[in-house]
Motif scaffolding. Structure first.
Motif, mmCIF file in Angstrom:
data_model
loop_
_atom_site.group_PDB
_atom_site.id
_atom_site.type_symbol
_atom_site.label_atom_id
_atom_site.label_comp_id
_atom_site.label_asym_id
_atom_site.label_seq_id
_atom_site.Cartn_x
_atom_site.Cartn_y
_atom_site.Cartn_z
ATOM 1 N N PHE A 185 0.852 -1.185 0.000
ATOM 2 C CA PHE A 185 0.000 0.000 0.000
ATOM 3 C C PHE A 185 0.888 1.235 0.000
ATOM 4 O O PHE A 185 2.111 1.139 0.177
ATOM 5 C CB PHE A 185 -0.954 -0.001 1.205
ATOM 6 C CG PHE A 185 -0.272 -0.192 2.531
ATOM 7 C CD1 PHE A 185 0.182 0.894 3.274
ATOM 8 C CD2 PHE A 185 -0.076 -1.473 3.056
ATOM 9 C CE1 PHE A 185 0.800 0.726 4.508
ATOM 10 C CE2 PHE A 185 0.555 -1.653 4.290
ATOM 11 C CZ PHE A 185 0.992 -0.553 5.016
ATOM 12 N N ILE A 186 0.267 2.397 -0.187
ATOM 13 C CA ILE A 186 1.005 3.660 -0.254
ATOM 14 C C ILE A 186 0.722 4.486 0.998
ATOM 15 O O ILE A 186 -0.416 4.582 1.449
ATOM 16 C CB ILE A 186 0.604 4.480 -1.504
ATOM 17 C CG1 ILE A 186 0.801 3.648 -2.774
ATOM 18 C CG2 ILE A 186 1.398 5.791 -1.579
ATOM 19 C CD1 ILE A 186 2.230 3.260 -3.057
ATOM 20 N N VAL A 187 1.772 5.082 1.537
ATOM 21 C CA VAL A 187 1.647 5.993 2.674
ATOM 22 C C VAL A 187 2.261 7.334 2.290
ATOM 23 O O VAL A 187 3.374 7.382 1.762
ATOM 24 C CB VAL A 187 2.356 5.445 3.928
ATOM 25 C CG1 VAL A 187 2.269 6.462 5.080
ATOM 26 C CG2 VAL A 187 1.747 4.118 4.347
ATOM 27 N N ASN A 188 1.535 8.401 2.551
ATOM 28 C CA ASN A 188 2.053 9.754 2.343
ATOM 29 C C ASN A 188 2.607 10.282 3.662
ATOM 30 O O ASN A 188 1.959 10.198 4.697
ATOM 31 C CB ASN A 188 0.959 10.688 1.823
ATOM 32 C CG ASN A 188 1.431 12.129 1.712
ATOM 33 O OD1 ASN A 188 1.233 12.935 2.623
ATOM 34 N ND2 ASN A 188 2.065 12.451 0.600
ATOM 35 N N VAL A 189 3.818 10.816 3.613
ATOM 36 C CA VAL A 189 4.463 11.419 4.778
ATOM 37 C C VAL A 189 4.679 12.893 4.480
ATOM 38 O O VAL A 189 5.140 13.249 3.396
ATOM 39 C CB VAL A 189 5.821 10.733 5.075
ATOM 40 C CG1 VAL A 189 6.551 11.437 6.210
ATOM 41 C CG2 VAL A 189 5.599 9.264 5.414
ATOM 42 N N ARG A 190 4.348 13.744 5.434
ATOM 43 C CA ARG A 190 4.446 15.175 5.168
ATOM 44 C C ARG A 190 5.172 15.921 6.287
ATOM 45 O O ARG A 190 5.290 15.428 7.408
ATOM 46 C CB ARG A 190 3.076 15.789 4.937
ATOM 47 C CG ARG A 190 2.177 15.869 6.161
ATOM 48 C CD ARG A 190 0.895 16.608 5.791
ATOM 49 N NE ARG A 190 0.051 16.875 6.937
ATOM 50 C CZ ARG A 190 -1.052 16.206 7.216
ATOM 51 N NH1 ARG A 190 -1.419 15.197 6.465
ATOM 52 N NH2 ARG A 190 -1.790 16.538 8.264
ATOM 53 N N SER A 191 5.634 17.104 5.944
ATOM 54 C CA SER A 191 6.304 17.998 6.873
ATOM 55 C C SER A 191 5.515 19.291 6.970
ATOM 56 O O SER A 191 4.865 19.699 5.994
ATOM 57 C CB SER A 191 7.726 18.295 6.376
ATOM 58 O OG SER A 191 8.274 19.413 7.060
ATOM 59 N N TYR A 192 5.574 19.956 8.120
ATOM 60 C CA TYR A 192 4.883 21.237 8.256
ATOM 61 C C TYR A 192 5.707 22.393 7.705
ATOM 62 O O TYR A 192 5.255 23.527 7.672
ATOM 63 C CB TYR A 192 4.498 21.504 9.721
ATOM 64 C CG TYR A 192 5.630 21.470 10.706
ATOM 65 C CD1 TYR A 192 6.408 22.592 10.948
ATOM 66 C CD2 TYR A 192 5.915 20.302 11.411
ATOM 67 C CE1 TYR A 192 7.442 22.556 11.868
ATOM 68 C CE2 TYR A 192 6.941 20.257 12.330
ATOM 69 C CZ TYR A 192 7.702 21.388 12.553
ATOM 70 O OH TYR A 192 8.736 21.345 13.465
ATOM 71 N N HIS A 193 6.934 22.132 7.250
ATOM 72 C CA HIS A 193 7.749 23.175 6.641
ATOM 73 C C HIS A 193 7.285 23.442 5.208
ATOM 74 O O HIS A 193 7.026 22.505 4.450
ATOM 75 C CB HIS A 193 9.220 22.780 6.634
ATOM 76 C CG HIS A 193 9.775 22.491 7.991
ATOM 77 N ND1 HIS A 193 9.564 23.322 9.069
ATOM 78 C CD2 HIS A 193 10.523 21.453 8.458
ATOM 79 C CE1 HIS A 193 10.163 22.819 10.129
ATOM 80 N NE2 HIS A 193 10.741 21.681 9.787
ATOM 81 N N ILE A 194 7.177 24.704 4.853
ATOM 82 C CA ILE A 194 6.830 25.102 3.488
ATOM 83 C C ILE A 194 8.095 25.511 2.743
ATOM 84 O O ILE A 194 8.365 25.056 1.634
ATOM 85 C CB ILE A 194 5.809 26.264 3.500
ATOM 86 C CG1 ILE A 194 4.539 25.834 4.242
ATOM 87 C CG2 ILE A 194 5.482 26.715 2.076
ATOM 88 C CD1 ILE A 194 3.554 26.965 4.481
ATOM 89 N N THR A 195 8.875 26.379 3.369
ATOM 90 C CA THR A 195 10.199 26.757 2.885
ATOM 91 C C THR A 195 11.150 26.721 4.076
ATOM 92 O O THR A 195 10.754 26.352 5.187
ATOM 93 C CB THR A 195 10.198 28.175 2.269
ATOM 94 O OG1 THR A 195 9.968 29.143 3.313
ATOM 95 C CG2 THR A 195 9.117 28.326 1.206
ATOM 96 N N ASP A 196 12.381 27.126 3.866
ATOM 97 C CA ASP A 196 13.344 27.150 4.970
ATOM 98 C C ASP A 196 12.946 28.128 6.073
ATOM 99 O O ASP A 196 13.404 28.016 7.208
ATOM 100 C CB ASP A 196 14.737 27.513 4.448
ATOM 101 C CG ASP A 196 15.352 26.393 3.634
ATOM 102 O OD1 ASP A 196 14.889 25.245 3.775
ATOM 103 O OD2 ASP A 196 16.281 26.668 2.857
#
Length: 437
Positions: A139-150
Motif C-alpha cells: 500500500f502507499i503511505v504519504n508522509v508530510r512535513s509542516y515546513h513550506i520553505t526554509d
C-alpha cells in the motif's frame, strides 16, 4: 481519557523542529523481524528497540513486543514480531509518498492483521493467514512535513503538536492491529511516479488521532491499489478562509503537480463565520473558486465535495438541512467552473434516511453519554468513505481504475450491515471533541 501518547507527541514535536537533532533520513528501508537474516540487505530487528531519532527506526511501544522464532522451514513466517495488543513501528523518511510492503503470517498458527499508517489511516483491513501461510500486502503511505520553505511553516494548532504530531514528524509510522498481527518483513520505498489525491477539509475529513472519532479521509486509503497516494491535509476546525490563513493551501501549492487531484470538502465551520458580507454565495463561493484555481494552476484536477449532513431528523424521519445554502454554493461553483462534484450531502441524506433516526446512531460516537451529530465513528466514516469511492466511479474520474478490484458498487440506501462490521479500534482514546464541534 487520552492515553500515553500525548506526552510522547510533545517530545516528538520538539525533537523534529528545524533546530533539532539530525536523524537518519533514508528513502528506503528493509527490515526482517525475528532472527531471519536471509535477506542480506535487510536490517534484522530481533529486540524491542524503542524508536531512536539517531538510529532512524524502532518501536513506539516496545514493552509489548514479542519475537517468535520457530526455526527452519519457510523463513518468511518462522521468524516474526507479534504482540497481544496493537503495536507501532516507525522509520524516519523525508516528505513524500512511500510504497510499503509487508509479509504477514505464522508457520505454526493462523493470524489476523489490520494495518494503519500515521494517524490511524486504514491501509490493510483484516488480512487472514492460515497455519504456515504467508501473505504479502502493499500500500502507499504519504508522509508530510509542516515546513513550506526554509523560513515558512504551516501554522499548526496546539493538538497538531501533541496528539496529531505523527502526521507532521517526518517519519513513517505503522500501527499493527487485529486479533493476532504477525509481521515477518517490512519494506519501505520512496515512490514518485503515481498520482496523489490531496484532501482539503475539516474535522469530518481529517485524520482523527484518537478513538472514538474517525473521518472518511482516513478510511479512504484502504480502498485503493498501491498505484495512488492519499495525502490528507484536512484539519479539525477549518473553514476555507482559515485553511488559507494558516498557510495550508500554500503548503499544498508546493506539492500539487500535473495529474494530481485536490478534493475539497468544507462548510461545517464556514457557516459559523461572522463578519460583513460573509455567506455561502459570497465569501464561501469566492474561496471555493480560489481553491479550484490553485489546483488548476498546477495542472492538478479539482474535485468539489458537498459536506455530509448532520444527524438532524424531523418528526417524519427526514433529514433537515442544517448546512443552509453552503451545499448549494458548492454545486453552483461546480457548474460554473466545470468541476467534478461528489455530492456527499445528498448521499449522506440517502444513507441516514434509509437507516432511520434510531439506526443512524450506529454511525456516530457516544461521548460523555451524549451522541454526536456531526462527527463519525469508525463505522460511520467507513460508510462515508464508500460514498466517496462510489462518487469517484460515478464521475468517471481516471483514478477509478486505481480502486481495489474487489470493492463492490456501493448504494448508500443499502449500507454495510452494522452487525457485520468488524473493525479493529486503535488503543488510544479521548473524550475531547474535535475542533469546530
Amino acid at each position: 481519557m487520552v492515553k500515553w501518547r500525548h506526552v510522547a507527541f510533545c517530545i516528538l514535536f520538539l525533537v523534529f523542529k528545524r533546530e533539532g537533532i539530525s536523524a537518519v533520513n533514508q528513502s528506503e528501508w528493509k527490515f526482517s523481524f525475528g532472527d531471519n537474516d536471509k535477506d542480506q540487505n535487510a536490517i534484522v530487528v530481533n529486540t524491542s528497540l524503542p524508536y531512536s531519532d539517531k538510529r532512524g527506526y524502532g518501536f513506539e511501544n516496545p514493552k509489548e513486543i514479542k519475537f517468535i522464532n520457530h526455526g527452519g522451514g519457510n523463513f518468511q513466517v518462522n521468524h516474526f514480531v507479534t504482540s497481544d495488543s496493537p503495536f507501532y513501528f516507525s522509520a524516519h523518511v523525508p516528505e513524500g509518498n512511500y510504497k510499503v510492503k509487508i509479509v504477514l503470517g505464522d508457520s505454526e498458527s493462523e493470524t489476523l492483521t489490520t494495518v494503519k499508517s500515521e494517524l490511524r489511516r486504514l491501509s490493510v483491513e483484516r488480512i487472514h493467514t492460515t497455519k504456515g501461510q504467508s501473505k504479502t500486502v502493499e500500500f502507499i503511505v504519504n508522509v508530510r512535513s509542516y515546513h513550506i520553505t526554509d523560513t515558512l511553516d504551516v501554522k499548526l494548532k496546539p493538538r497538531e503538536k501533541t496528539s496529531e504530531i505523527w502526521n507532521w514528524d517526518n517519519k513513517l509510522t505503522l500501527e499493527f492491529n487485529g486479533p493476532r498481527p504477525c509481521v515477518a518483513y517490512l519494506e519501505i520505498t520512496s515512490i514518485t511516479n503515481i498520482p496523489t489525491i490531496y484532501l482539503a477539509g475539516d474535522s469530518t475529513v481529517c485524520d482523527q488521532p484518537l478513538e472514538p472519532y474517525a473521518s472518511w479521509g482516513q478510511m479512504l486509503p484502504r480502498f485503493f491499489k498501491p498505484t495512488l497516494a492519499i495525502a490528507n491535509h484536512a484539519e479539525s476546525g477549518e473553514s476555507l478562509r482559515s485553511f488559507v490563513g494558516e498557510r495550508r493551501l500554500k503548503k499544498l501549492e508546493t506539492l500539487l503537480k500535473e495529474g494530481d487531484y485536490l478534493f475539497i470538502q468544507m462548510g461545517h465551520n464556514d457557516q459559523k463565520e461572522k463578519g460583513p458580507n460573509v455567506g455561502a454565495f459570497t465569501t464561501y463561493k469566492k474561496s471555493l473558486e480560489t481553491f479550484v484555481a490553485a489546483a488548476r494552476a498546477h495542472k492538478s484536477i479539482p474535485v468539489l465535495i458537498t459536506s455530509m449532513n448532520r444527524r438532524t431528523f424531523d418528526n417524519e424521519g427526514h433529514i433537515t438541512n442544517s448546512l443552509l445554502d453552503y451545499p448549494e454554493a458548492v454545486r453552483l461553483v461546480s457548474k460554473e467552473q466545470h468541476v467534478t462534484l461528489i455530492d456527499l450531502n445528498l448521499m449522506s441524506k440517502v444513507l441516514y434516511e434509509n437507516l432511520g433516526p434510531e439506526k443512524t446512531k450506529q454511525l456516530f460516537p457516544l461521548v460523555h453519554g451524549q451522541l454526536e451529530s456531526t462527527h463519525h465513528n469508525n463505522y460511520g466514516s467507513y460508510e462515508l468513505a464508500r460514498c466517496i469511492v462510489q462518487g469517484i466511479r460515478d464521475s468517471h474520474l481516471a483514478i477509478a481504475k486505481d480502486i481495489e478490484d474487489k470493492i463492490p458498487i456501493f448504494d448508500p440506501s443499502h449500507p454495510d450491515p452494522y452487525n457485520a462490521f468488524n473493525f479493529d479500534p486503535s488503543p488510544s482514546s479521548t473524550t475531547d471533541k474535535p475542533y469546530g464541534n
